[in-house]
Design a protein around this motif. Structure first.
Motif, PDB file in Angstrom:
ATOM      1  N   LYS A 113     -35.041   0.543  -2.814  1.00  0.00           N
ATOM      2  CA  LYS A 113     -33.613   0.424  -2.294  1.00  0.00           C
ATOM      3  C   LYS A 113     -33.498  -1.091  -1.679  1.00  0.00           C
ATOM      4  O   LYS A 113     -32.622  -1.595  -1.884  1.00  0.00           O
ATOM      5  N   GLN A 114     -34.823  -1.579  -1.000  1.00  0.00           N
ATOM      6  CA  GLN A 114     -34.493  -3.016  -0.670  1.00  0.00           C
ATOM      7  C   GLN A 114     -34.298  -3.878  -1.870  1.00  0.00           C
ATOM      8  O   GLN A 114     -33.525  -4.816  -1.690  1.00  0.00           O
ATOM      9  N   LEU A 115     -35.166  -3.657  -2.774  1.00  0.00           N
ATOM     10  CA  LEU A 115     -35.069  -4.757  -3.904  1.00  0.00           C
ATOM     11  C   LEU A 115     -33.684  -4.422  -4.511  1.00  0.00           C
ATOM     12  O   LEU A 115     -33.084  -5.600  -4.791  1.00  0.00           O
ATOM     13  N   GLU A 116     -33.141  -3.399  -4.660  1.00  0.00           N
ATOM     14  CA  GLU A 116     -31.846  -3.281  -5.276  1.00  0.00           C
ATOM     15  C   GLU A 116     -30.879  -3.976  -4.485  1.00  0.00           C
ATOM     16  O   GLU A 116     -30.018  -4.720  -5.063  1.00  0.00           O
ATOM     17  N   HIS A 117     -30.858  -3.877  -3.232  1.00  0.00           N
ATOM     18  CA  HIS A 117     -29.954  -4.622  -2.316  1.00  0.00           C
ATOM     19  C   HIS A 117     -30.008  -6.085  -2.345  1.00  0.00           C
ATOM     20  O   HIS A 117     -28.989  -6.812  -2.528  1.00  0.00           O
ATOM     21  N   VAL A 118     -31.324  -6.539  -2.483  1.00  0.00           N
ATOM     22  CA  VAL A 118     -31.505  -8.080  -2.721  1.00  0.00           C
ATOM     23  C   VAL A 118     -31.047  -8.673  -3.916  1.00  0.00           C
ATOM     24  O   VAL A 118     -30.443  -9.516  -4.039  1.00  0.00           O
ATOM     25  N   LEU A 119     -31.260  -7.871  -5.211  1.00  0.00           N
ATOM     26  CA  LEU A 119     -30.840  -8.105  -6.181  1.00  0.00           C
ATOM     27  C   LEU A 119     -29.306  -8.298  -6.649  1.00  0.00           C
ATOM     28  O   LEU A 119     -28.516  -9.104  -7.015  1.00  0.00           O
ATOM     29  N   GLY A 120     -28.655  -7.286  -5.949  1.00  0.00           N
ATOM     30  CA  GLY A 120     -27.060  -6.983  -5.574  1.00  0.00           C
ATOM     31  C   GLY A 120     -26.662  -8.363  -5.055  1.00  0.00           C
ATOM     32  O   GLY A 120     -25.695  -8.939  -5.370  1.00  0.00           O
ATOM     33  N   GLN A 121     -27.400  -8.789  -4.057  1.00  0.00           N
ATOM     34  CA  GLN A 121     -26.665  -9.861  -3.195  1.00  0.00           C
ATOM     35  C   GLN A 121     -27.095 -10.882  -3.872  1.00  0.00           C
ATOM     36  O   GLN A 121     -26.004 -11.996  -3.853  1.00  0.00           O
ATOM     37  N   LEU A 122     -28.127 -11.132  -4.703  1.00  0.00           N
ATOM     38  CA  LEU A 122     -28.417 -12.356  -5.507  1.00  0.00           C
ATOM     39  C   LEU A 122     -27.412 -12.496  -6.795  1.00  0.00           C
ATOM     40  O   LEU A 122     -26.691 -13.294  -6.980  1.00  0.00           O
ATOM     41  N   ARG A 123     -27.060 -11.487  -7.318  1.00  0.00           N
ATOM     42  CA  ARG A 123     -26.120 -11.134  -8.491  1.00  0.00           C
ATOM     43  C   ARG A 123     -24.678 -11.769  -7.949  1.00  0.00           C
ATOM     44  O   ARG A 123     -24.059 -12.326  -8.606  1.00  0.00           O
ATOM     45  N   ALA A 124     -24.172 -11.395  -6.587  1.00  0.00           N
ATOM     46  CA  ALA A 124     -22.943 -11.675  -6.041  1.00  0.00           C
ATOM     47  C   ALA A 124     -22.897 -12.924  -5.762  1.00  0.00           C
ATOM     48  O   ALA A 124     -21.817 -13.588  -6.028  1.00  0.00           O
ATOM     49  N   SER A 125     -23.988 -13.466  -5.419  1.00  0.00           N
ATOM     50  CA  SER A 125     -23.834 -15.047  -4.886  1.00  0.00           C
ATOM     51  C   SER A 125     -23.930 -15.840  -6.244  1.00  0.00           C
ATOM     52  O   SER A 125     -23.306 -16.789  -6.299  1.00  0.00           O
ATOM     53  N   THR A 126     -24.429 -15.481  -7.336  1.00  0.00           N
ATOM     54  CA  THR A 126     -24.559 -15.911  -8.689  1.00  0.00           C
ATOM     55  C   THR A 126     -23.140 -16.149  -9.258  1.00  0.00           C
ATOM     56  O   THR A 126     -22.598 -17.177  -9.849  1.00  0.00           O
ATOM     57  N   MET A 127     -22.507 -14.716  -9.172  1.00  0.00           N
ATOM     58  CA  MET A 127     -21.149 -14.687  -9.782  1.00  0.00           C
ATOM     59  C   MET A 127     -20.068 -15.471  -8.916  1.00  0.00           C
ATOM     60  O   MET A 127     -19.008 -15.737  -9.647  1.00  0.00           O
ATOM     61  N   ALA A 128     -20.346 -15.678  -7.755  1.00  0.00           N
ATOM     62  CA  ALA A 128     -19.308 -16.501  -6.985  1.00  0.00           C
ATOM     63  C   ALA A 128     -19.237 -17.907  -7.163  1.00  0.00           C
ATOM     64  O   ALA A 128     -18.468 -18.365  -6.907  1.00  0.00           O
ATOM     65  N   ARG A 129     -20.334 -18.410  -7.693  1.00  0.00           N
ATOM     66  CA  ARG A 129     -20.383 -19.831  -8.039  1.00  0.00           C
ATOM     67  C   ARG A 129     -19.382 -20.209  -9.088  1.00  0.00           C
ATOM     68  O   ARG A 129     -18.795 -19.925 -10.050  1.00  0.00           O
TER      69      ARG A 129
END
Length: 129
Positions: A113-129
């Protein structure tokens, strides 16, 4: 006429018999504790008695056969008595192992769950660029 001293002979024979039994019993205990092979020949040699005498002692004979059968029934080399596991100790080890599996499963789920959360945040920050 000579005095009857047969009671001395009887007492000596009884002491010799008890000493011989004690040596055979000790040899059995030592072999079992050390994990050595238990056969009539080996017990006789270790106790310095004859094999034929061992066969005349029902309790010692039965114990030799019991230990020999235990060793034959176990796979691989036999273990000394002090290293053999009891049923209670095996059950306790199983309980501990099951508890460890439950703990590791819980930790694994938490880390996923922790990994899912971190990967979700990483994906969201990559798409926001």
């Amino acid at each position: 006429m000579h005095a009857d001293n047969s009671h001395h002979l009887i007492a000596a024979a009884q002491r010799r018999h008890e000493t011989t039994r004690a040596k055979a019993t000790q040899a059995l205990r030592d072999l079992d504790r050390e994990g050595g092979a238990v056969t009539f020949q080996i017990v006789a040699q270790k106790a310095q008695v004859s094999r034929s005498w061992l066969y005349t002692q029902p309790d010692i004979c039965a114990e030799i056969r019991r230990l020999r059968d235990v060793q034959r029934g176990s796979a691989g080399a036999s273990l000394p008595a002090s290293q053999r596991s009891t049923e209670a100790s095996l059950l306790r080890r199983l309980e501990v192992a099951n508890a460890r599996v439950r703990d590791l499963t819980t930790e694994n789920q938490r880390l996923r769950k922790q990994l899912e959360h971190v990967l979700g945040q990483l994906r969201a920050s990559t798409m926001a660029r």
